[in-house]
Design a protein around this motif. Sequence first.
Motif, PDB file in Angstrom:
ATOM      1  N   ASP A   8       0.820  -1.182  -0.048  1.00 11.66           N
ATOM      2  CA  ASP A   8      -0.221   0.034   0.047  1.00 11.66           C
ATOM      3  C   ASP A   8       1.000   1.345   0.020  1.00 11.66           C
ATOM      4  N   HIS A   9       2.068   1.064  -0.926  1.00 16.02           N
ATOM      5  CA  HIS A   9       2.968   2.204  -0.787  1.00 16.02           C
ATOM      6  C   HIS A   9       3.290   2.461  -2.476  1.00 16.02           C
ATOM      7  N   HIS A  10       2.880   3.393  -3.167  1.00 19.17           N
ATOM      8  CA  HIS A  10       2.856   3.597  -4.413  1.00 19.17           C
ATOM      9  C   HIS A  10       4.000   4.536  -5.138  1.00 19.17           C
ATOM     10  N   PRO A  11       4.710   4.008  -6.077  1.00 20.35           N
ATOM     11  CA  PRO A  11       5.872   5.019  -6.622  1.00 20.35           C
ATOM     12  C   PRO A  11       5.337   5.789  -7.672  1.00 20.35           C
ATOM     13  N   ASP A  12       6.021   6.977  -8.021  1.00 21.32           N
ATOM     14  CA  ASP A  12       5.673   7.600  -9.314  1.00 21.32           C
ATOM     15  C   ASP A  12       6.411   6.586 -10.275  1.00 21.32           C
ATOM     16  N   ILE A  13       5.869   6.361 -11.369  1.00 18.69           N
ATOM     17  CA  ILE A  13       6.902   5.662 -12.722  1.00 18.69           C
ATOM     18  C   ILE A  13       6.627   6.520 -13.840  1.00 18.69           C
ATOM     19  N   ASP A  14       7.837   6.798 -14.490  1.00 20.88           N
ATOM     20  CA  ASP A  14       7.690   7.338 -15.811  1.00 20.88           C
ATOM     21  C   ASP A  14       8.330   6.419 -16.814  1.00 20.88           C
ATOM     22  N   ILE A  15       7.398   6.010 -17.780  1.00 24.97           N
ATOM     23  CA  ILE A  15       7.783   5.024 -18.752  1.00 24.97           C
ATOM     24  C   ILE A  15       8.170   5.559 -20.026  1.00 24.97           C
ATOM     25  N   ARG A  16       9.519   5.631 -20.700  1.00 24.53           N
ATOM     26  CA  ARG A  16      10.109   5.953 -21.510  1.00 24.53           C
ATOM     27  C   ARG A  16      10.635   4.994 -22.404  1.00 24.53           C
ATOM     28  N   TRP A  17       9.736   4.290 -23.237  1.00 26.64           N
ATOM     29  CA  TRP A  17      10.287   3.183 -24.200  1.00 26.64           C
ATOM     30  C   TRP A  17      10.823   2.013 -23.355  1.00 26.64           C
ATOM     31  N   THR A  19      13.137   2.898 -20.894  1.00 25.54           N
ATOM     32  CA  THR A  19      13.639   3.297 -19.821  1.00 25.54           C
ATOM     33  C   THR A  19      12.720   3.577 -18.677  1.00 25.54           C
ATOM     34  N   LEU A  20      12.730   3.401 -17.548  1.00 26.91           N
ATOM     35  CA  LEU A  20      11.867   3.375 -16.530  1.00 26.91           C
ATOM     36  C   LEU A  20      12.352   4.233 -15.238  1.00 26.91           C
ATOM     37  N   HIS A  21      11.792   5.445 -15.020  1.00 24.26           N
ATOM     38  CA  HIS A  21      12.061   6.322 -13.872  1.00 24.26           C
ATOM     39  C   HIS A  21      11.269   6.090 -12.718  1.00 24.26           C
ATOM     40  N   PHE A  22      11.890   5.792 -11.445  1.00 24.44           N
ATOM     41  CA  PHE A  22      10.909   5.603 -10.443  1.00 24.44           C
ATOM     42  C   PHE A  22      11.248   6.579  -9.434  1.00 24.44           C
ATOM     43  N   THR A  23      10.564   7.349  -8.986  1.00 23.09           N
ATOM     44  CA  THR A  23      10.463   8.136  -7.903  1.00 23.09           C
ATOM     45  C   THR A  23       9.563   7.684  -6.547  1.00 23.09           C
ATOM     46  N   LEU A  24      10.220   7.792  -5.335  1.00 20.30           N
ATOM     47  CA  LEU A  24       9.633   7.327  -4.143  1.00 20.30           C
ATOM     48  C   LEU A  24       9.591   8.642  -3.190  1.00 20.30           C
ATOM     49  N   SER A  25       8.487   8.535  -2.464  1.00 22.35           N
ATOM     50  CA  SER A  25       8.194   9.486  -1.442  1.00 22.35           C
ATOM     51  C   SER A  25       6.980   9.158  -0.662  1.00 22.35           C
ATOM     52  N   THR A  26       7.265   9.178   0.661  1.00 21.97           N
ATOM     53  CA  THR A  26       6.014   8.846   1.293  1.00 21.97           C
ATOM     54  C   THR A  26       5.159  10.322   1.607  1.00 21.97           C
ATOM     55  N   HIS A  27       4.239  10.540   0.753  1.00 22.04           N
ATOM     56  CA  HIS A  27       3.415  11.944   0.511  1.00 22.04           C
ATOM     57  C   HIS A  27       2.764  12.177   1.915  1.00 22.04           C
ATOM     58  N   SER A  28       2.186  11.144   2.350  1.00 24.58           N
ATOM     59  CA  SER A  28       1.515  11.310   3.815  1.00 24.58           C
ATOM     60  C   SER A  28       2.253  11.874   4.882  1.00 24.58           C
ATOM     61  N   ALA A  29       3.684  11.521   4.834  1.00 21.30           N
ATOM     62  CA  ALA A  29       4.591  12.032   5.967  1.00 21.30           C
ATOM     63  C   ALA A  29       5.506  13.145   5.502  1.00 21.30           C
ATOM     64  N   GLY A  30       5.342  13.405   4.163  1.00 24.35           N
ATOM     65  CA  GLY A  30       5.907  14.538   3.716  1.00 24.35           C
ATOM     66  C   GLY A  30       7.426  14.449   3.629  1.00 24.35           C
ATOM     67  N   GLY A  31       7.834  13.304   2.955  1.00 24.67           N
ATOM     68  CA  GLY A  31       9.366  13.024   2.692  1.00 24.67           C
ATOM     69  C   GLY A  31       9.491  11.523   2.680  1.00 24.67           C
ATOM     70  N   ILE A  32      10.877  11.265   3.080  1.00 16.16           N
ATOM     71  CA  ILE A  32      11.335   9.823   2.991  1.00 16.16           C
ATOM     72  C   ILE A  32      11.224   9.370   4.174  1.00 16.16           C
ATOM     73  N   THR A  33      10.889   7.810   4.126  1.00 14.54           N
ATOM     74  CA  THR A  33      10.395   7.034   5.173  1.00 14.54           C
ATOM     75  C   THR A  33      11.284   5.864   5.223  1.00 14.54           C
ATOM     76  N   ALA A  34      10.915   4.811   6.034  1.00 13.33           N
ATOM     77  CA  ALA A  34      11.669   3.568   5.769  1.00 13.33           C
ATOM     78  C   ALA A  34      10.737   2.882   4.733  1.00 13.33           C
TER      79      ALA A  34
END
Length: 98
Positions: free
Chosen positions: A56-65, A67-82
Amino acid sequence: MPAADLLTDTEIDQRLTALPGWSRDGDTLRRTVRAEDFPTAIRIVTAVAEQAEQMDHHPDIDIRWRTLHFTLSTHSAGGITALDFELAARIDQVAAAH
């Protein structure tokens, strides 16, 4: 899922040493994965989606052919968590398997 606590800068830096390929960009973790071809890239995204759904923790994923770009952040906490580091490790496992 219980609220996650933000990690300190020191904790983030320490945890990043165990995840080659990942970097910090402000309040996010980022990694680019290059697949062999487009169908493989989509299989990676599907496998990551299954892991993310389990957590129940979802990344942002940008698909370019292939090449995959993954971005992770815990939005509910306002930043980076375990949670972000746990998902990053799972993404690494998925990418290595494909």
